[in-house]
Design a protein around this motif. Structure first.
Motif, PDB file in Angstrom:
ATOM      1  N   VAL A  25       0.999  -1.474  -0.112  1.00  0.00           N
ATOM      2  CA  VAL A  25       0.162  -0.225   0.440  1.00  0.00           C
ATOM      3  C   VAL A  25       0.627   0.824   0.033  1.00  0.00           C
ATOM      4  O   VAL A  25       0.437   2.261  -0.866  1.00  0.00           O
ATOM      5  N   GLN A  26       1.817   1.060   0.660  1.00  0.00           N
ATOM      6  CA  GLN A  26       2.612   2.643   1.203  1.00  0.00           C
ATOM      7  C   GLN A  26       3.828   2.507  -0.700  1.00  0.00           C
ATOM      8  O   GLN A  26       3.899   3.860  -0.612  1.00  0.00           O
ATOM      9  N   VAL A  27       3.982   2.028  -1.290  1.00  0.00           N
ATOM     10  CA  VAL A  27       4.833   1.702  -2.630  1.00  0.00           C
ATOM     11  C   VAL A  27       3.827   1.971  -3.440  1.00  0.00           C
ATOM     12  O   VAL A  27       3.681   3.428  -4.233  1.00  0.00           O
ATOM     13  N   ASN A  28       2.018   2.425  -2.961  1.00  0.00           N
ATOM     14  CA  ASN A  28       1.254   2.610  -4.270  1.00  0.00           C
ATOM     15  C   ASN A  28       0.364   3.929  -3.903  1.00  0.00           C
ATOM     16  O   ASN A  28       0.848   4.830  -4.841  1.00  0.00           O
ATOM     17  N   ILE A  29       0.906   4.156  -2.549  1.00  0.00           N
ATOM     18  CA  ILE A  29       0.274   5.426  -1.773  1.00  0.00           C
ATOM     19  C   ILE A  29       1.636   6.443  -2.193  1.00  0.00           C
ATOM     20  O   ILE A  29       1.224   7.555  -3.161  1.00  0.00           O
ATOM     21  N   GLU A  30       2.777   6.369  -2.099  1.00  0.00           N
ATOM     22  CA  GLU A  30       3.995   6.542  -2.520  1.00  0.00           C
ATOM     23  C   GLU A  30       4.247   7.613  -4.274  1.00  0.00           C
ATOM     24  O   GLU A  30       4.732   8.328  -5.080  1.00  0.00           O
ATOM     25  N   GLN A  31       4.442   6.809  -5.055  1.00  0.00           N
ATOM     26  CA  GLN A  31       3.998   6.845  -6.211  1.00  0.00           C
ATOM     27  C   GLN A  31       3.625   7.453  -6.640  1.00  0.00           C
ATOM     28  O   GLN A  31       3.196   8.633  -7.663  1.00  0.00           O
ATOM     29  N   ARG A  32       1.892   7.866  -6.283  1.00  0.00           N
ATOM     30  CA  ARG A  32       0.678   8.537  -6.194  1.00  0.00           C
ATOM     31  C   ARG A  32       1.441   9.895  -6.275  1.00  0.00           C
ATOM     32  O   ARG A  32       0.723  10.642  -6.238  1.00  0.00           O
ATOM     33  N   TYR A 150       4.042   9.643 -18.014  1.00  0.00           N
ATOM     34  CA  TYR A 150       5.011   9.846 -16.636  1.00  0.00           C
ATOM     35  C   TYR A 150       5.339   7.945 -16.356  1.00  0.00           C
ATOM     36  O   TYR A 150       5.228   7.197 -17.578  1.00  0.00           O
ATOM     37  N   SER A 151       6.496   8.320 -16.082  1.00  0.00           N
ATOM     38  CA  SER A 151       7.655   7.344 -15.994  1.00  0.00           C
ATOM     39  C   SER A 151       7.132   6.535 -14.272  1.00  0.00           C
ATOM     40  O   SER A 151       7.594   7.059 -13.455  1.00  0.00           O
ATOM     41  N   PHE A 152       6.974   5.455 -14.085  1.00  0.00           N
ATOM     42  CA  PHE A 152       7.033   4.466 -12.877  1.00  0.00           C
ATOM     43  C   PHE A 152       8.396   4.759 -12.628  1.00  0.00           C
ATOM     44  O   PHE A 152       9.415   4.663 -13.162  1.00  0.00           O
ATOM     45  N   ASP A 153       8.408   4.995 -11.335  1.00  0.00           N
ATOM     46  CA  ASP A 153       9.842   5.082 -10.677  1.00  0.00           C
ATOM     47  C   ASP A 153      10.137   3.478  -9.872  1.00  0.00           C
ATOM     48  O   ASP A 153       9.695   2.831 -10.413  1.00  0.00           O
TER      49      ASP A 153
END
Length: 227
Positions: A25-32, A150-153
């Motif tokens: 969930v944290q990865v998802n939140i941080e990417q957004r 955009y590009s994925f981090d």
């Protein structure tokens, strides 16, 4: 009161909070959040821009040009990420319910656009039995011109690869680039009448602002006939 798209997307996030591992969930939140923080707002398409001719690929086969879309008046483009995107599988059926019937009654084309290749993209149209058109933006050409890519981090790339496929394999494009969810209303003369870009893909444009933009182009009387 009509349903809210962003309420439906908030429910998706709540479900993830309840069922996903906290680290995922944290990865998802941080990417957004990163996309919101780093959004190049000045590069985004905006009202008044002239949209030069473009060609999209229909998922059923054949092409769809700007001039064909605008032959009888304005058109609406909805950019989304790819056919398997959970938020997109909420968003497109919402637009089918809340937007398509009213636009169709006015003869205004509604096209959902993704860079995913047609043979992979077609599944979202068939899964939801969508009447609105779904089309591929080859090599993100139109998305690039609109300034919405955009590009994925690195963290997001690792999270996706852990599930077995890169996003480029999923879309068939071979790249990590996707469009940020975007709505573009194009006037008959090819100018942008309305544009809204949502860097956070769990926040998207409701139907009403789109209908308002169409009302401004066609006039109040036409819109009343469709509602």
């Amino acid at each position: 009161m009509s349903e809210s798209l962003n309420h439906l997307l908030a429910n998706l996030h709540a479900e993830r909070l309840a069922t996903w591992e906290p680290s995922a969930v944290q990865v998802n939140i941080e990417q957004r959040q990163r996309l919101v923080n780093e959004a190049r707002v000045d590069d985004f398409a905006k009202a008044g821009d002239l949209l030069e001719p473009f060609t999209l690929l229909k998922v059923e086969g054949g092409s769809l040009s700007r001039d064909e879309l605008l032959a009888n008046g304005p058109a609406v483009l909805i950019f989304f990420r790819f056919a398997g995107c959970p938020a997109c599988n909420i968003t497109l059926p919402y637009y089918q319910r809340q937007l398509y019937p009213r636009l169709h009654a006015l003869g205004v084309p509604l096209v959902a656009v993704s860079p995913q290749v047609p043979e992979k993209l077609v599944e979202i149209k068939t899964r939801h039995n969508l009447d609105l058109q779904v089309a591929s933006d080859p090599d993100n050409r139109l998305g690039r011109r609109l300034g919405i890519l955009y590009s994925f981090d690195e963290a997001s790339r690792k999270a996706v690869l852990a599930k077995g496929k890169s996003i480029g394999e999923t879309t068939g494009t071979g790249t990590w680039e996707l469009p940020q969810p975007t709505v573009v209303v194009i006037a008959k003369d090819g100018t942008v009448a309305f544009a809204e870009v949502s860097p956070d893909w769990l926040v998207r444009t409701e139907a009403e602002p789109i209908l308002h933009a169409i009302k401004q182009l066609l006039g109040q009387t036409a819109l009343q006939l469709a509602i």
